[in-house]
Enzyme design. Structure first.
Site, PDB file in Angstrom:
ATOM      1  N   GLU A   1       8.255  -5.942   6.029  1.00  0.00           N
ATOM      2  CA  GLU A   1       7.613  -4.879   5.262  1.00  0.00           C
ATOM      3  C   GLU A   1       6.259  -4.594   5.900  1.00  0.00           C
ATOM      4  OE1 GLU A   1       7.273  -6.106   1.222  1.00  0.00           O
ATOM      5  OE2 GLU A   1       9.426  -6.283   0.907  1.00  0.00           O
TER       6      GLU A   1
ATOM      7  N   ASP B   1      -1.756  -4.229  -5.960  1.00  0.00           N
ATOM      8  CA  ASP B   1      -2.080  -5.290  -5.006  1.00  0.00           C
ATOM      9  C   ASP B   1      -3.293  -6.094  -5.433  1.00  0.00           C
ATOM     10  OD1 ASP B   1      -0.027  -4.725  -3.088  1.00  0.00           O
ATOM     11  OD2 ASP B   1      -1.132  -2.903  -2.582  1.00  0.00           O
TER      12      ASP B   1
END
Length: 272
Positions: free
Chosen positions: A51, A62
């Site tokens: 990824e 995040d």
């Protein structure tokens, strides 16, 4: 959809009897060339699927480590166009390892969806994870991506109940990314028992491979997840190694060194 690199990789791993090691790194961190060296080195370090994070100014899902990685990349001039160029350079030497772009919709929307899908396909991207586009917005990107031959990978979480799950799975392909904890990336370690319970429930609804991420930091933790999932995703722990490096070359070595350690843990688990 036609079979993708992601489909082929999970099929091969199932035949081999082990879970996938899915790595996450940020494009352009700590700089373009170092990030390219990391991505190029990950397959030999044991990564089965890579990824690649798209740097964005407001990465709401995040944690601090990945937020800081994105800011470092943006400060160094990383863009979506440069990210696609990085992947095309990776593809010069590797036509097998699946690449998934993971990020947020704003940069793609600004780039232009049609242009993005054309350029992403040409660069060698295999799948997309766009965390802020729910299934209700499939016409925005998911359906066009599928038409372009790209897997659109959804996230399910501990709060995704049986009513919501079919909507999450609608038009999904490649694999399902199960977020093992409630919170942002890297926030805490997952409970294998809780994950196993969740996967048992989810597998009643889908035949897609399920990769589990958020909170995995060591080979031992990844091995526990590899016993029950089709893949283990490690991102924050790898991204942290960049900031810990004494220089960019050391950062590359640290990321690949940890990847080898975690890969060994995953590969130690053989499934029957």
């Amino acid at each position: 959809m036609s079979e993708t690199r992601i489909d082929r990789r999970f099929k091969a791993l199932k035949a081999e009897g082990r879970a996938a090691f899915v790595t996450y790194v940020m494009a352009g961190d700590p700089d373009y060339q170092s990030a390219l060296a990391i991505v190029r080195g990950l397959p030999a370090a044991g990564a089965d699927i890579i990824e690649v994070g798209l740097p964005f100014t407001d990465p709401m899902a995040d944690g601090p480590a990945i937020q800081q990685a994105g800011l470092r990349a943006l400060a160094g001039g990383m863009t979506l166009k440069k990210t696609l160029h990085l992947i095309s350079e990776f593809r010069e030497d590797d036509d097998d390892t699946p690449i998934v772009l993971m990020g947020y919709y704003n940069p793609i929307y600004s780039y232009g969806v049609d242009r993005f899908l054309s350029d992403a396909t040409a660069a060698g991207v295999d799948g997309l994870i766009v965390v802020d586009l729910p299934s209700e917005e499939d016409r925005e990107l998911c359906l066009p991506a599928r038409a372009a031959g790209l897997n659109f990978i959804r996230l399910a979480t501990p709060t995704t109940d049986d009513k919501r799950l079919p909507k999450v799975l609608a038009n999904s392909s490649g694999f399902l990314y199960y977020v093992s904890i409630a919170g942002t990336t890297g926030a805490a370690a997952p409970s294998p028992r809780d994950v196993a319970t969740a996967l048992t429930r989810i597998r009643k609804t889908t035949d897609l491979p399920i990769a589990v991420g958020f909170g995995l930091r060591t080979g031992a933790q990844a091995a526990e997840i590899a016993k029950i999932a089709d893949g283990a995703v490690v991102g924050t722990a790898l991204v942290e190694q960049v900031a810990l490096g004494s220089d960019n070359a050391d950062a590359v070595k640290r990321v690949l060194g940890l990847a080898r350690e975690i890969s060994a843990g995953i590969r130690s688990v053989k499934k029957t």
